[in-house]
Design a protein around this motif. Sequence first.
Motif, short mmCIF file in Angstrom:
data_model
loop_
_atom_site.label_atom_id
_atom_site.label_comp_id
_atom_site.label_asym_id
_atom_site.label_seq_id
_atom_site.Cartn_x
_atom_site.Cartn_y
_atom_site.Cartn_z
N GLU A 1 -53.57 5.18 8.84
CA GLU A 1 -51.98 4.20 8.07
C GLU A 1 -51.84 6.10 7.33
OE1 GLU A 1 -49.91 0.84 6.63
OE2 GLU A 1 -52.03 1.27 6.32
N ALA A 2 -50.70 6.04 6.85
CA ALA A 2 -49.88 6.88 5.35
C ALA A 2 -48.71 6.21 5.05
CB ALA A 2 -49.79 8.15 5.85
N ALA A 3 -49.36 4.76 4.17
CA ALA A 3 -48.62 4.43 3.54
C ALA A 3 -48.25 4.34 1.52
CB ALA A 3 -49.17 3.17 3.61
N ALA A 4 -46.22 4.32 2.05
CA ALA A 4 -46.16 4.42 0.06
C ALA A 4 -46.33 3.26 0.38
CB ALA A 4 -44.94 4.84 0.32
N VAL A 5 -47.31 2.69 -1.19
CA VAL A 5 -47.36 1.12 -1.57
C VAL A 5 -46.20 0.88 -1.93
CG1 VAL A 5 -49.04 -0.01 -3.43
CG2 VAL A 5 -50.03 1.70 -1.63
N ASP A 6 -45.88 1.87 -2.98
CA ASP A 6 -44.04 1.96 -3.71
C ASP A 6 -44.05 3.74 -3.85
OD1 ASP A 6 -45.87 2.86 -6.34
OD2 ASP A 6 -46.60 0.86 -6.53
N ASP A 7 -42.82 3.43 -4.59
CA ASP A 7 -42.44 5.38 -4.55
C ASP A 7 -43.66 6.00 -5.60
OD1 ASP A 7 -40.10 4.39 -3.69
OD2 ASP A 7 -39.33 4.35 -5.83
N HIS A 8 -44.53 5.43 -5.87
CA HIS A 8 -45.70 6.51 -6.95
C HIS A 8 -47.02 6.44 -6.32
CE1 HIS A 8 -42.13 8.04 -9.29
NE2 HIS A 8 -41.50 6.64 -9.55
N THR A 9 -46.88 5.44 -4.99
CA THR A 9 -48.33 5.23 -4.98
C THR A 9 -48.98 5.51 -3.12
OG1 THR A 9 -49.11 3.37 -6.44
CG2 THR A 9 -50.10 3.40 -4.95
N LEU A 10 -49.43 5.96 -3.00
CA LEU A 10 -49.91 6.40 -1.59
C LEU A 10 -51.61 6.04 -1.28
CD1 LEU A 10 -48.77 7.93 1.20
CD2 LEU A 10 -50.18 9.91 0.05
N ARG A 11 -51.07 5.52 -0.15
CA ARG A 11 -53.02 5.45 0.60
C ARG A 11 -52.81 5.51 1.68
NH1 ARG A 11 -52.61 -1.04 0.35
NH2 ARG A 11 -53.26 -0.03 -1.62
N LEU A 12 -54.17 6.32 1.84
CA LEU A 12 -53.83 7.29 3.54
C LEU A 12 -55.55 6.40 4.11
CD1 LEU A 12 -53.68 10.83 2.68
CD2 LEU A 12 -51.90 9.04 3.92
#
Length: 623
Positions: free
Chosen positions: A180-191
């Motif tokens: 998963e490559a997820a945008a938690v919010d505009d400035h937080t990315l979780r791989l």
Amino acid sequence: MAPMIGRREFLAAAGAVAAAPLLPRLSFAEAPSGTRLHGLSAFGDLKYKPDFKHFDYVNPDAPKGGLFNFAPPNWVFNQSTLTFNTLNSFVAKGDAPPRMEMCFDSLMASALDEPDALYGLLAESVSISDDRNVFEFILRPEARFHDGTPLTAHDVAFSFDLYKKDGHPSLLLPLTQMTEAAAVDDHTLRLTFTGKQSARTILNVAGFPIISKAYFTENPFDGASMKAPLGSGPYKVGRVAAGQTIEYDRVEDYWARDLPVNRGLYNFDRIRIEFYRDRQAAFEAFKKGDILYRQEFTSRIWATGYDFPALKQGKVVRREFPSEKRPSMQATALNQRRERFHDPRVRKAIGMCFDFEWARRNLFYGSYERSQSCFERSDYRAEGLPSPEELALLEPLRGKIPDEAFGEAVIQPVSDGSGRDRKLLGAATRLFAEAGWQRSKSLLANAKGEKLTVEILVEDSIWEQIHGSWIGNMRAIGIDASIRVVDSAQFAARQNDFDFDLITMALSFTATPTRDEIEGLFHSRSATLPGSRNLCGTADSAVDSLVDAVGAAQDRQSLTIAMRALDRVLRARQDWIPNWYSANHRAAFWDMFGFKEPKPDFGFPVEALWWFDKEKAAAIGKG
């Protein structure tokens, strides 16, 4: 042949990191869960503290301005130095111009004076879960695309998802274990990864170019477009003449221009690349001053061609710079997707027909050394007998790998330099006979009556001279051998589709190779992936296990052991015929540039490091 560069090398000077004095100085392997890191390093501490001002190898006060027109010595992804027919560099199809990657930013970027360190660019920090499978990046809110729109975590997540689905194999393969490559919010990315990835996979992934979600939602992501994609990096595409010239214009309001690691970098207002299908034509352009910098890969020209007026007048500088402290490989692949190359005796015998000693004296002016390893010029090259630590990896594979892997590291035979060494050709003939190839009239044939044909695919006519003696030797012992010269587009298409018998490739690895790099050349997973660098079609579970050992290494010593064990097996398998290497960069340039010495140990992106010197240029009439 000029080398392609590794996946992280294109980040040579493309990164920046802001001061973040509260972030600790730890390698990611040691960092506690949740700790915000300003950089990542595979083994050991990072060199640069969070509050550093600039990289040591740059001049932070370098002036901006001027034109840098050069012949790129290296390239990545689907790029070509002979022509281009697309401006999308991130897919397998098409030929893109080199340095398109300078138009794009990445989460993190490399430092050229460290073997494996990354520092935040788009990401101001990264934190890692306890199991090392989840990476959370905090993006800089000021990040912008060239049209002024924000670059957000949604763009990053979109980029990784698209690369995993349709990207060039160099981008696709490292993302195999990403779930998963997820945008938690505009400035937080979780791989998030499966746990089957190498611990160092993140060092590749964090360096991938980030593209615009909005742009590629409206435009196709393929290799057919000559429309410049929207970027965010220090340069953007300027003037373009398809297949002939491309210019990159420095972005005056580049969002990251004031970040500490950008100081002293990206100094030229314009970077121009002109494309020549003929090497001599490119050299003539340099002599006239139409090209301002080139690295010389033709020994004859280096030895005899640099006697033109501008050099004699001191307007042109000819010198050598030390090569990077990174493993390199130049070798000819024997395509085992062809049944006639399945037998390692056949592959070995074909290699024995290549007389390096003759070529070194008659073609290379003594300037090259013979390569023996896929990891030449590095500690990863196997030497002598296996160490006990190497044997610990090799013994479980006994019976699955060639017995030669347990003896002295395989080296290429030394000829008598005559160009037609009867002893070596006789030995090659005996190997062919053992493999079932006997003389039928004037040609070798197998039990089915099929002739042994070997065609070397090249894209530059200079290879006809270099390989002429090799072809002659193969024909002398009954091989129907030939060279086929094709244009750049056809060469790229046939290489991507593995439509060749023999083909030569040159590249360099990062100083701390990851499993993803090695997998792309030697692992079963890449053998059937169009566009991969597994040109031999190596698909062997024993080799796969050694590639996995490279990925599992937890320190530099265990990495070195695994790489040497892999090198032994690759050399014993005779998959590749090693060519040659040089210890230095042979460079020539018009004396109108400034640069800091010594050059960094792990990269040499002249177009990013050097600057235009007005006084020097005026002195030689180039002001």
